[in-house]
Design an enzyme around this catalytic site. Structure first.
Site, PDB file in Angstrom:
ATOM      1  N   ARG A 175       0.888  -1.322   0.076  1.00  0.00           N
ATOM      2  CA  ARG A 175      -0.096  -0.090  -0.109  1.00  0.00           C
ATOM      3  C   ARG A 175       0.847   1.278  -0.039  1.00  0.00           C
ATOM      4  NH1 ARG A 175      -3.943  -2.713   3.453  1.00  0.00           N
ATOM      5  NH2 ARG A 175      -5.606  -3.049   2.577  1.00  0.00           N
ATOM      6  N   PHE A 189      -8.592   2.345  -5.411  1.00  0.00           N
ATOM      7  CA  PHE A 189      -7.589   1.474  -5.444  1.00  0.00           C
ATOM      8  C   PHE A 189      -6.997   0.923  -4.335  1.00  0.00           C
ATOM      9  CE2 PHE A 189      -4.965   2.394  -9.660  1.00  0.00           C
ATOM     10  CZ  PHE A 189      -5.594   1.655 -10.484  1.00  0.00           C
ATOM     11  N   GLU A 190      -6.982  -0.400  -4.202  1.00  0.00           N
ATOM     12  CA  GLU A 190      -6.260  -1.241  -2.886  1.00  0.00           C
ATOM     13  C   GLU A 190      -7.086  -0.855  -1.827  1.00  0.00           C
ATOM     14  OE1 GLU A 190      -2.048  -0.522  -2.864  1.00  0.00           O
ATOM     15  OE2 GLU A 190      -1.815  -0.830  -4.994  1.00  0.00           O
ATOM     16  N   GLY A 191      -8.209  -0.937  -1.875  1.00  0.00           N
ATOM     17  CA  GLY A 191      -9.203  -0.828  -0.661  1.00  0.00           C
ATOM     18  C   GLY A 191      -9.745   0.575  -0.741  1.00  0.00           C
TER      19      GLY A 191
END
Length: 664
Positions: A318, A448-450
């Site tokens: 992240r 994105f990514e959560g």
């Protein structure tokens, strides 16, 4: 402990397998939560500044003095970054990538020759072996020229094949696969499906063991695979069915499993290249698997470990996204500063007007804090002495939200020119500052990514972990009287020691943190406020108990307060560490903390003074169509097509649109 659920063997998650529903898509809310819970890291073997902060314990010693990188590694990275900078300036046209919606083949070649595809891969496997800090510096630099390239490199290394193999792969897998990736082959991560986003319990892609036991047969469709059209190696998450012991063989635990899949295997079809509002050069696909054979040697970490691998990978993965956000903040500040100093309105530069001055102040202070958060997280990850799962999630959440606000303010400062494309500006002979593109490119980072909403819940779960570990059975409706009694005893012992620590602390001592000079007052504020945050969390748990998990707006504010406190801490510690080399850092840290304190106080007020319960009632009425009359008078999207198209098993019926980069 093994039980039976929907006729499937499940576990308590201690080995990361987690419970699996009988059929993908046929899951209850409870089952979905069990799958997610089983995949998270349950142990805290290393200290965590973020975890302690949410518990009301301001452990400044965990981040102060400011961690220092390895000088030899930094010097080596500086040489690479200089080459990368020269290449980006001389050979990459970000405007062309935006115009053509594609990264040219020669750019892939140039990046490969520089070693950019192996930045996070260890040198013994052909990579550069950069630290997290230097890797993020490279992404920040690259993103300032083309966010699409930065997204390509990030998706390839942060969540693609290299990171899962680095953390969970066997030595044989690393030697066989990583040199290919370091040399320039591209990888992608395939988890999301047409009807599966943040709820992995509904994962439908299957991996049936082959009859001869040598591999697995993959079937399914994956959506939004970044790099999917160009990747030659894929990390694919698929469900291996459980099997009880019997005449057909030994018991198989099964579960969601991570596979390395060759991108050109028979049965793989890249059916679409998706198009988005921003990141026009992004190679993002819909990919179908039909009877794709994957050898068992390509399982990463063992059956059933897929979600744990994905979540653990993201702890450091992240960090790449906020690196691009920090770069966007720096770029925005440069454009805003130069424009606001030169543009004159009403007899003065626009930057001297208070309405614009407050925006400039916010942009500068917030960019400084975002960079301090990011650098601190990277340094903590590099020394490997701290658990940064909360800190990495906080900086992802905070930077993606704040970078969007910064870009929005930049558009406002630039006025009509902020809404105009770079090509249009250049056609008039003006500086082609692609401000509107920046706004479009940044918007995805809040998803994105959560997504922000998921990040709030993920961080909140970690923030209350200490409470659930001692008192979780008290509020668990499935816990028997014996478990509740034991939990009560544990909770009594824990809270008898913990609660008194929330009343008095160093933040009430006017000379605490005096060695931090003019920033000491802000650190005292963080210490006092962290205890107030912990008291608020405890009160909420006492009030709502098991219903607290549904108080998502409340939990979101708790997390946002924690993010502001972490940002204040990072900014102050960094400014103190650099007080001689960058004396202006103290001014920026002080400015940021003053702004952040106002936001924190507003969030505390909103914890208890809000319209959350009314909003929930209103939402139910909206969903029921009570206010549908509000939608009259406009032409709405056609109702003939579904919002989500369910995929059907079988071979692809459309042409393959994959793109292969020719060799140099």
């Amino acid at each position: 402990m093994t039980t039976t659920q929907n006729n499937q063997p499940v576990t308590d998650g201690s080995d990361g397998v987690g419970p699996l529903p009988a059929e993908a898509g046929q899951v209850s809310e409870k089952e979905a939560r069990q799958v997610a819970e089983a995949a998270r890291e349950a142990e805290w073997g290393k200290p965590s500044f973020g975890k302690e902060l949410f518990l009301g314990r301001f452990r400044l010693d965990l981040i102060d003095p400011w961690p220092q990188p390895d000088p030899a590694k930094t010097a080596k990275a500086d040489e690479f970054l200089a080459r990368l900078d020269n290449y980006l300036r001389s050979a990459v046209d970000g405007t062309q990538i935006e115009r053509d919606a594609a990264i040219p083949d020669e750019v892939f070649h140039g990046l490969a020759q520089l070693g950019a595809f192996g930045m996070k891969i260890d040198e013994r496997y052909g990579g550069l072996g950069l630290s997290n800090l230097d890797y993020c510096r490279a992404l920040m630099l690259t993103g300032s020229v083309s966010p699409a390239i930065s997204a390509l490199l990030s998706a390839h290394q942060s969540i693609g094949v290299p990171q899962p193999l680095k953390m969970f792969g066997s030595e044989e897998q690393k030697q066989r696969i990583l040199p290919r990736l370091a040399a320039g082959e591209v990888s992608a991560f395939l988890l999301t499906e047409p009807d599966v986003g943040s709820d992995p319990a509904r994962l439908a892609t299957s991996a049936e063991p082959t009859e001869d036991g040598t591999g697995y047969r993959l079937n399914g469709v994956k959506l939004w695979a970044t790099n999917g059209t160009v990747a030659t190696l894929l990390v694919v998450m698929a469900r291996v069915p459980a099997q009880p012991a019997g005449p057909d063989g030994p018991a198989r635990r099964g579960g969601i499993t991570a596979f390395v899949v060759e991108g050109d295997s028979d049965g793989i079809t890249v059916e679409r290249r998706n198009e988005f509002v921003g990141l026009r050069g992004l190679e993002n696909s819909v990919t179908r698997f039909h009877d794709v054979i994957v050898p068992k040697e390509n399982v990463i970490g063992g059956e059933g470990k897929g979600l744990k691998i994905a979540l653990t990978t993201l702890n450091t993965g992240r960090l790449s996204l906020p690196a691009m956000c920090v770069g966007a903040g720096k770029w925005s500040l440069n454009v805003a500063r130069e424009w606001a100093a030169e543009r004159v309105q009403w007899g003065r530069p626009v930057g001297e007007h208070e309405a614009v001055a407050t925006k400039l102040s916010f942009m500068a202070a917030t960019t400084y804090a975002m960079e301090a958060m990011l650098d601190l997280c990277c340094l903590l990850a590099d020394d490997d002495r701290n658990d940064i799962r909360i800190e990495a999630a906080l900086v992802k959440l905070y930077a993606s939200e704040m970078a969007w606000k910064i870009a929005d303010e930049l558009v406002q400062i630039r006025g009509g020119r902020g809404y105009e494309t770079a090509d249009s500006l250049a056609a008039r002979g003006e500086r082609p500052a692609a401000v509107e593109q920046l706004l479009r490119d940044l918007r995805i980072n809040r998803i994105f990514e959560g997504s922000t909403e998921i990040m709030h819940l993920l961080i909140a779960r970690e923030a209350v972990d200490a409470h659930l570990s001692v008192a979780g059975d008290i509020i668990d409706p499935d816990a028997g009287l014996g478990r509740k009694a034991r939990a009560g005893a544990r909770a009594s012992a824990f809270y008898a020691k913990w609660l008194p620590t929330l009343t008095v602390g160093a933040g009430q001592n006017p000379i605490s943190y005096a060695d931090h000079g003019p920033l000491a007052g802000h650190l005292r504020y963080v210490e006092r406020t962290s205890r107030k945050l912990a008291r608020s969390t405890f009160y909420a748990m006492s009030r709502w108990q098991g219903k607290m998990e549904r108080k998502q707006a409340f939990l979101g504010r708790i997390v946002d307060i924690g993010a502001e406190l972490f940002a204040m801490s990072a900014a102050c510690v960094r400014a103190h560490a650099e007080r001689d080399a960058r004396p202006e850092g103290r001014e920026l840290a002080d400015l940021f903390c003053r702004q952040a304190r106002l936001r924190v106080e507003a969030l505390f007020t909103a914890l208890w003074d809000n319209t959350d319960s009314i909003d929930v009632v209103a939402a139910k009425r909206i969903l029921a169509g009570r206010y549908a009359s509000l939608e009259e008078g406009v032409v709405t999207p056609p109702a003939e097509q579904p919002w989500v198209v369910p995929w059907q098993p079988g071979p692809s019926t459309v042409p393959d649109v994959r793109r292969r980069i020719p060799p140099t």
